[in-house]
Design a protein around this motif. Structure first.
Motif: not given
Length: 182
Positions: A77-103
């Motif tokens: 729907c034209g969302d940025s990748d970051a917003i689209a991933v957040k929506k996918a996580k929320e709607f699917s109710k699946q567990q997402f993790f993001f590996a980063s040295t900044k965490a």
């Protein structure tokens, strides 16, 4: 099953090694293009050895294509990748993790569900900061010395996959070896 999501990997040897790690652990590998190498690259093929035939590797042209293929409730729907991933996580109710040295959470501080998705960024820059910002509570890191920049991508993937399997008692993995000559 753990789903490993590589976002724009750049180094063929790393990706080949990750294919091999995913093959021997039963992890599903998702690769979001563009990649910094050709799929015909000899280093990619050599690093993966003969594990390509027992691996579950899926390639996508973009983050939106990945989301559409795996989370059917998410439409482009034209969302940025970051917003689209957040929506996918929320709607699917699946567990997402993001590996980063900044965490600020260690990879061992979370309980991995039977099915989870772990995102890894490109070797030179990691995951985009907007993606991390939108999902910061689900960002995880592997501890390392303060003066070190980062671990090798293939090593990071292996560490997190094996933490997932440790938490699940190595279900489906052979834990006993035997000598071949004796």
């Amino acid at each position: 099953m753990i789903n490993v999501v590589l976002v724009n990997p750049e180094i063929p040897n790393n990706t080949g090694n990750i294919v091999r790690t995913c093959a021997v652990t039963g992890a599903k590998l998702h690769i979001i293009e563009p990649c910094g190498f050709s799929w015909e690259d000899k280093y990619l093929k050599r690093s993966g050895l003969d594990y390509w035939e027992i691996s579950d590797v899926n390639r996508y042209e973009s983050m939106q294509a990945f989301l559409s293929a795996n989370f059917t409730d998410i439409a482009d729907c034209g969302d940025s990748d970051a917003i689209a991933v957040k929506k996918a996580k929320e709607f699917s109710k699946q567990q997402f993790f993001f590996a980063s040295t900044k965490a600020d959470h260690n990879h061992t501080d979370v309980d991995y569900n039977e099915t989870c998705w772990v995102f890894f960024g490109r070797e030179t820059k990691g995951l985009d900061e907007e993606l991390l910002h939108e999902n910061y509570q689900d960002c995880i890191r592997i501890p390392m010395r303060a003066e070190a920049r980062s671990l090798n991508l293939a090593n990071s993937v292996a560490i997190i996959i094996y933490e997932y399997h440790r938490q699940h008692d190595y279900k489906g993995l052979n834990e006993i070896g035997k000598l071949t000559k004796y």
